[in-house]
Scaffold this active site. Structure first.
Site, PDB file in Angstrom:
ATOM      1  N   CYS A  44       0.809  -1.097   0.038  1.00 57.48           N
ATOM      2  CA  CYS A  44      -0.202   0.265   0.144  1.00 57.48           C
ATOM      3  C   CYS A  44       0.675   1.317  -0.046  1.00 57.48           C
ATOM      4  O   CYS A  44       0.714   2.178   1.092  1.00 57.48           O
ATOM      5  CB  CYS A  44      -0.918  -0.089   1.148  1.00 57.48           C
ATOM      6  N   GLU A  45       1.699   1.278  -1.212  1.00 59.52           N
ATOM      7  CA  GLU A  45       2.327   2.696  -1.011  1.00 59.52           C
ATOM      8  C   GLU A  45       2.507   2.925  -2.794  1.00 59.52           C
ATOM      9  O   GLU A  45       2.836   1.970  -3.258  1.00 59.52           O
ATOM     10  CB  GLU A  45       3.953   2.493  -0.713  1.00 59.52           C
TER      11      GLU A  45
END
Ligand code: LLP
Length: 415
Positions: free
Chosen positions: A345-346
């Site tokens: 999640c980046e």
């Protein structure tokens, strides 16, 4: 295996590591998995050893930080390599791999007392010292232990390695090594040292260096410092740093590097050591991964893989490119640009943007090249993702040299 074979090739349209289909490894071991070629690894060591010649008896100390699996270290040990370590964790690994203490050099700018004591106990070849304070600590601990420590002073030659700023270490502004004034300060203490034998100098100016100028500059500075030193210098450690061809960079080969060492030190009576990491292990490892899901937004396609920045950090951290290969060569010639990304999640969890690939379905296998160095060692459990497995291929068989982490591994210290 030919001179430049790094272990991976297509046989009948299927990517193999030596004689083993990568698809078989994916099926048996799962993905993501680091795959290394044993014979290509030994081949690279041999090439470098041959190129270094015998005149200065240049010993290779493999930089353990590049790839620290004990089975890889064992292969390197049996090929004649020692270890360049930067922590006692790495010392532990080297000793489990049965690399003898006298083939270990201890680098690193912040060695703790515990680490120094452990190095002394292991009877390591040499400490590469980076400050007067560190030298005095080694003196105190060696004296108390009734032993004598061998020391090389790490010189900061103020040379621009012209590499990524994060991995450049030889400039005055970098924290590494001893500037001329710091060397003089150490020289003033020489007479007081009872348990330290300063017999060498070392340097390391950075990593992923692809031309000879920075090496020559740094080594000339090392020779000059040795000739002016107020003690007998018998040993020079030239550091690591030789780069590899990630994309289309012009390679500076192991052969040219070895020849450069020979040429620079010809006729000089020093024993030599080098600390290569990436140039030995980088090209002989790939990260095998599987496509989880595809996504299309306008003209832009995303291929979302099961490997992420936690498994291979270099693209997110340095903007590095690890070229991707399809495990099965496609039948179609229709390729379109896609972004190859991980599941973390980046937005920085991206391997490459605009790679031309055919239409693939979930489950397709891909492998990132040149992932042997600083791949697994820089992996983490970020997003609570168990770290990948590691596999070592030897001819037509392979061995799992580290099993995939489990969910239990994620929480095992959280009592
Ligand atoms: N010796 C010392 C003292 C070092 O600091 C290093 C690497 C080496 C030897 C080995 O350098 P090599 O031959 O591998 O270039 N994580 C970065 C690389 C960091 C290098 C740190 N020091 C990357 O993934 O590019």
């Amino acid at each position: 295996m030919n001179k430049t074979d790094d272990g991976f090739s297509y046989l009948s349209g299927a990517l193999h590591c030596e004689g083993v289909p990568m698809a078989r490894i994916a099926e048996d071991v799962g993905t993501p998995t680091y795959v290394y070629s044993r014979n290509a690894l030994v081949n690279r060591v041999r090439r470098l050893q041959t190129a270094l010649g015998t005149e200065n008896a240049c010993q290779i100390y493999f930089a353990v930080k590049a790839c620290s699996n004990i089975h890889i270290l064992e292969v390197l040990r049996s090929a004649g390599c020692g270890a360049d370590i930067v922590s006692s964790g790495e010392l532990f690994r080297a000793s489990v791999a049965q690399i003898p203490g006298e083939l270990v050099v201890f680098s690193g700018i912040g060695k703790t007392e515990k680490e120094i004591s452990e190095g002394l106990k292991a009877g390591i070849h040499i400490f590469n010292v980076e400050s007067l304070a560190e030298l005095l600590t080694i003196e105190r601990l060696a004296y108390a232990a009734g032993t004598k420590a061998r020391v090389a002073l790490r010189v900061n030659p103020n040379v621009d390695a012209k590499t990524h700023p994060y991995i450049s270490t030889g400039l005055k502004k970098n924290k590494f090594g001893l500037a001329p004034s710091e060397l003089r300060e150490i020289y003033a203490h020489l007479e007081k040292l009872r348990a330290v034998n300063i017999c060498g100098l070392s340097c390391h100016i950075g990593s992923q260096i692809l031309n000879e100028a920075p090496f020559v500059k740094a080594w000339k500075e090392l020779i000059k410092t040795a000739q002016e030193a107020p003690f007998d210098v018998t040993y020079l450690d030239l550091g690591g740093g030789l780069g590899i061809r990630y994309q289309r960079e012009k390679e500076y080969s192991l052969e040219r590097f070895g020849a450069l060492v020979q040429k620079t030190f010809k006729g000089l009576n020093y024993k030599l050591g080098i600390e290569p990491g990436r140039s030995i292990i980088g090209p002989v490892g790939m990260l095998l991964s599987q496509l989880v899901v595809t996504k299309k937004r306008g003209s832009r396609g995303f291929y979302i893989l099961d490997a992420g920045m936690n498994d291979l950090l270099r693209p997110a951290l340095y903007g590095a490119t690890h070229l991707v290969s399809l495990v099965e060569l496609p039948k179609t010639r229709k390729f379109s640009p896609v972004d190859l990304v991980g599941p973390v999640c980046e937005s920085s969890d991206s391997f490459q943007t605009g790679v031309r690939l055919p239409a693939l379905k979930a489950g397709a296998l891909l492998a990132f090249g040149n992932a042997g160095a600083y791949g697994m060692t820089m992996s983490s459990q970020y997003n609570s993702r168990p770290r990948p497995a590691e596999v070592l291929v030897d001819g037509s068989s392979y061995q799992v040299i580290r099993t995939r982490e489990t969910y239990a591994d994620l929480i095992q210290r959280e009592l």
